[in-house]
Design a protein around this motif. Structure first.
Motif, PDB file in Angstrom:
ATOM      1  N   ARG A 108      47.765  34.348  45.999  1.00  0.00           N
ATOM      2  CA  ARG A 108      48.147  35.631  45.411  1.00  0.00           C
ATOM      3  C   ARG A 108      46.938  36.555  45.268  1.00  0.00           C
ATOM      4  O   ARG A 108      47.042  37.769  45.462  1.00  0.00           O
ATOM      5  N   ILE A 109      45.797  35.988  44.925  1.00  0.00           N
ATOM      6  CA  ILE A 109      44.585  36.787  44.767  1.00  0.00           C
ATOM      7  C   ILE A 109      44.234  37.509  46.067  1.00  0.00           C
ATOM      8  O   ILE A 109      43.748  38.647  46.053  1.00  0.00           O
ATOM      9  N   GLN A 110      44.510  36.868  47.208  1.00  0.00           N
ATOM     10  CA  GLN A 110      44.193  37.489  48.495  1.00  0.00           C
ATOM     11  C   GLN A 110      44.952  38.796  48.706  1.00  0.00           C
ATOM     12  O   GLN A 110      44.513  39.671  49.466  1.00  0.00           O
ATOM     13  N   ASP A 111      46.097  38.937  48.051  1.00  0.00           N
ATOM     14  CA  ASP A 111      46.922  40.140  48.218  1.00  0.00           C
ATOM     15  C   ASP A 111      46.704  41.168  47.115  1.00  0.00           C
ATOM     16  O   ASP A 111      47.359  42.208  47.099  1.00  0.00           O
ATOM     17  N   MET A 112      45.784  40.889  46.206  1.00  0.00           N
ATOM     18  CA  MET A 112      45.556  41.779  45.079  1.00  0.00           C
ATOM     19  C   MET A 112      44.372  42.711  45.321  1.00  0.00           C
ATOM     20  O   MET A 112      43.503  42.432  46.150  1.00  0.00           O
ATOM     21  N   ALA A 113      44.355  43.798  44.561  1.00  0.00           N
ATOM     22  CA  ALA A 113      43.150  44.618  44.506  1.00  0.00           C
ATOM     23  C   ALA A 113      42.015  43.785  43.910  1.00  0.00           C
ATOM     24  O   ALA A 113      42.255  42.832  43.172  1.00  0.00           O
ATOM     25  N   GLU A 114      40.783  44.160  44.235  1.00  0.00           N
ATOM     26  CA  GLU A 114      39.633  43.340  43.840  1.00  0.00           C
ATOM     27  C   GLU A 114      39.605  43.045  42.345  1.00  0.00           C
ATOM     28  O   GLU A 114      39.474  41.879  41.931  1.00  0.00           O
ATOM     29  N   GLU A 115      39.717  44.063  41.507  1.00  0.00           N
ATOM     30  CA  GLU A 115      39.611  43.844  40.064  1.00  0.00           C
ATOM     31  C   GLU A 115      40.773  43.014  39.532  1.00  0.00           C
ATOM     32  O   GLU A 115      40.601  42.193  38.627  1.00  0.00           O
ATOM     33  N   ASP A 116      41.974  43.210  40.099  1.00  0.00           N
ATOM     34  CA  ASP A 116      43.115  42.395  39.688  1.00  0.00           C
ATOM     35  C   ASP A 116      42.876  40.929  40.053  1.00  0.00           C
ATOM     36  O   ASP A 116      43.142  40.022  39.252  1.00  0.00           O
ATOM     37  N   GLY A 117      42.384  40.708  41.263  1.00  0.00           N
ATOM     38  CA  GLY A 117      42.112  39.348  41.706  1.00  0.00           C
ATOM     39  C   GLY A 117      41.066  38.669  40.845  1.00  0.00           C
ATOM     40  O   GLY A 117      41.193  37.484  40.494  1.00  0.00           O
ATOM     41  N   LEU A 118      40.011  39.390  40.506  1.00  0.00           N
ATOM     42  CA  LEU A 118      38.957  38.808  39.686  1.00  0.00           C
ATOM     43  C   LEU A 118      39.457  38.480  38.281  1.00  0.00           C
ATOM     44  O   LEU A 118      39.051  37.471  37.681  1.00  0.00           O
ATOM     45  N   PHE A 119      40.364  39.313  37.754  1.00  0.00           N
ATOM     46  CA  PHE A 119      40.923  39.023  36.432  1.00  0.00           C
ATOM     47  C   PHE A 119      41.780  37.754  36.480  1.00  0.00           C
ATOM     48  O   PHE A 119      41.689  36.890  35.593  1.00  0.00           O
ATOM     49  N   VAL A 120      42.615  37.620  37.513  1.00  0.00           N
ATOM     50  CA  VAL A 120      43.423  36.409  37.646  1.00  0.00           C
ATOM     51  C   VAL A 120      42.524  35.187  37.818  1.00  0.00           C
ATOM     52  O   VAL A 120      42.808  34.115  37.270  1.00  0.00           O
ATOM     53  N   GLU A 121      41.435  35.343  38.555  1.00  0.00           N
ATOM     54  CA  GLU A 121      40.476  34.239  38.696  1.00  0.00           C
ATOM     55  C   GLU A 121      39.949  33.814  37.323  1.00  0.00           C
ATOM     56  O   GLU A 121      39.856  32.613  37.023  1.00  0.00           O
ATOM     57  N   SER A 122      39.599  34.786  36.477  1.00  0.00           N
ATOM     58  CA  SER A 122      39.088  34.458  35.143  1.00  0.00           C
ATOM     59  C   SER A 122      40.144  33.755  34.292  1.00  0.00           C
ATOM     60  O   SER A 122      39.832  32.795  33.570  1.00  0.00           O
ATOM     61  N   LEU A 123      41.386  34.212  34.383  1.00  0.00           N
ATOM     62  CA  LEU A 123      42.459  33.542  33.658  1.00  0.00           C
ATOM     63  C   LEU A 123      42.623  32.093  34.117  1.00  0.00           C
ATOM     64  O   LEU A 123      42.777  31.176  33.298  1.00  0.00           O
ATOM     65  N   MET A 124      42.587  31.896  35.437  1.00  0.00           N
ATOM     66  CA  MET A 124      42.751  30.549  35.971  1.00  0.00           C
ATOM     67  C   MET A 124      41.581  29.655  35.575  1.00  0.00           C
ATOM     68  O   MET A 124      41.763  28.480  35.244  1.00  0.00           O
ATOM     69  N   ALA A 125      40.377  30.225  35.577  1.00  0.00           N
ATOM     70  CA  ALA A 125      39.201  29.460  35.155  1.00  0.00           C
ATOM     71  C   ALA A 125      39.333  29.036  33.699  1.00  0.00           C
ATOM     72  O   ALA A 125      39.002  27.895  33.334  1.00  0.00           O
ATOM     73  N   ALA A 126      39.824  29.945  32.854  1.00  0.00           N
ATOM     74  CA  ALA A 126      39.983  29.624  31.438  1.00  0.00           C
ATOM     75  C   ALA A 126      40.985  28.490  31.237  1.00  0.00           C
ATOM     76  O   ALA A 126      40.771  27.582  30.429  1.00  0.00           O
ATOM     77  N   LEU A 127      42.096  28.527  31.982  1.00  0.00           N
ATOM     78  CA  LEU A 127      43.087  27.465  31.876  1.00  0.00           C
ATOM     79  C   LEU A 127      42.535  26.128  32.367  1.00  0.00           C
ATOM     80  O   LEU A 127      42.648  25.099  31.694  1.00  0.00           O
ATOM     81  N   ALA A 128      41.941  26.155  33.565  1.00  0.00           N
ATOM     82  CA  ALA A 128      41.505  24.905  34.179  1.00  0.00           C
ATOM     83  C   ALA A 128      40.355  24.255  33.413  1.00  0.00           C
ATOM     84  O   ALA A 128      40.344  23.043  33.192  1.00  0.00           O
ATOM     85  N   GLN A 129      39.384  25.047  33.006  1.00  0.00           N
ATOM     86  CA  GLN A 129      38.174  24.485  32.416  1.00  0.00           C
ATOM     87  C   GLN A 129      38.361  24.002  30.984  1.00  0.00           C
ATOM     88  O   GLN A 129      37.503  23.311  30.448  1.00  0.00           O
ATOM     89  N   THR A 130      39.460  24.348  30.361  1.00  0.00           N
ATOM     90  CA  THR A 130      39.727  23.869  29.011  1.00  0.00           C
ATOM     91  C   THR A 130      40.758  22.744  28.990  1.00  0.00           C
ATOM     92  O   THR A 130      41.125  22.263  27.922  1.00  0.00           O
TER      93      THR A 130
END
Length: 257
Positions: A213-235
């Motif tokens: 999904r990130i591949q189809d997003m605007a850069e800032e949207d993709g980076l925000f989703v990446e941060s959300l996913m990092a927060a979920l996974a790393q905790t």
């Protein structure tokens, strides 16, 4: 029986799904597609990774054209959407899928391989999209998923000229991820499947669902989703245990030396 067209063996958290129509070079008939769908559903309920391969001389020679002689345009449209649904279940399921390819991986067979997350091919593998030379068009998702792997221009070349790619050319084009000597694709796929089956579920969720999904997003949207996913996974509990093992030197380094 339809289920005989696809074999399923689940061991050590890995599901082995084999196209089992060797006399027809694993051409994908309606019955085989239905059996594949059932095997994928069972694998996703019982395993943490799956390997898709072909019994006999090749991975798959593609669509069974003998079933398409008398179909209307409406029937072809719905048939194509049925292929999309089955392959979507592989691509957007919750366990990684690895294609182990030997011999012909053509047309619909290539579309099936493209639905998997990792593709391993041995030196005998050959890849082609012969639909153009047969006066038809791809219908199992290639125009989106194969084109995303190799680019629309290279896919157009394959369809217009009938060009095929060997394993080395396919790797250079980004179509496959690993090349092995002849007969080695299943062994390589097994090693990879064991590794991915051990991954934390939240990390797998991010790779299979957030990354595309990130591949189809605007850069800032993709980076925000990446941060959300990092927060979920790393905790998550498994991530915390893995980090503790690394910090206390109980696990191997990612890169030795």
């Amino acid at each position: 029986m339809a289920e005989d067209l696809v074999s399923l063996d689940i061991r050590d958290a890995v599901a082995w799904i084999g196209l089992n129509r060797p006399a027809k070079r694993n051409a994908i008939s309606d019955a085989l597609l239905a059996a594949l769908d059932g095997a994928v559903a069972r694998a996703q309920g019982s395993a943490r990774a799956m390997v898709v391969f072909g019994h006999g001389p090749c991975f798959s020679a593609g669509l069974d054209l003998s079933e398409h002689k008398a179909r209307t345009a409406e029937q072809v449209l719905h048939h194509s959407r049925g292929w999309h649904a089955v392959f979507r279940r592989i691509r957007t399921g919750h366990i990684p899928a690895i294609a182990a390819i030997h011999g012909a991986c053509v047309g619909g067979g290539l579309e099936l391989a493209a639905a998997c997350h990792i593709r391993v091919a041995d030196a005998t593998a050959r890849f082609a999209l012969p639909e153009g030379s047969r006066g038809i068009f791809v219908g199992g998702g290639a125009s989106v998923h194969v084109a995303r792997l190799i680019g629309a221009a290279r896919m157009a070349d394959m369809m217009l000229t009938g060009r095929s790619l060997d394993a080395d050319a396919a790797e250079r084009a980004g179509l496959i991820t690993y090349v092995t000597p002849e007969g080695g694709a299943l062994e390589q796929a097994a090693e990879l499947a064991v590794k991915v089956a051990r991954m934390a579920p939240l990390t797998v969720l991010g790779v299979l669902h957030a990354l595309p999904r990130i591949q189809d997003m605007a850069e800032e949207d993709g980076l925000f989703v990446e941060s959300l996913m990092a927060a979920l996974a790393q905790t998550g509990a498994e991530a915390q245990a893995g980090l503790a093992d690394f910090l206390e030197k109980r696990s191997a380094k990612a890169v030795e030396g």
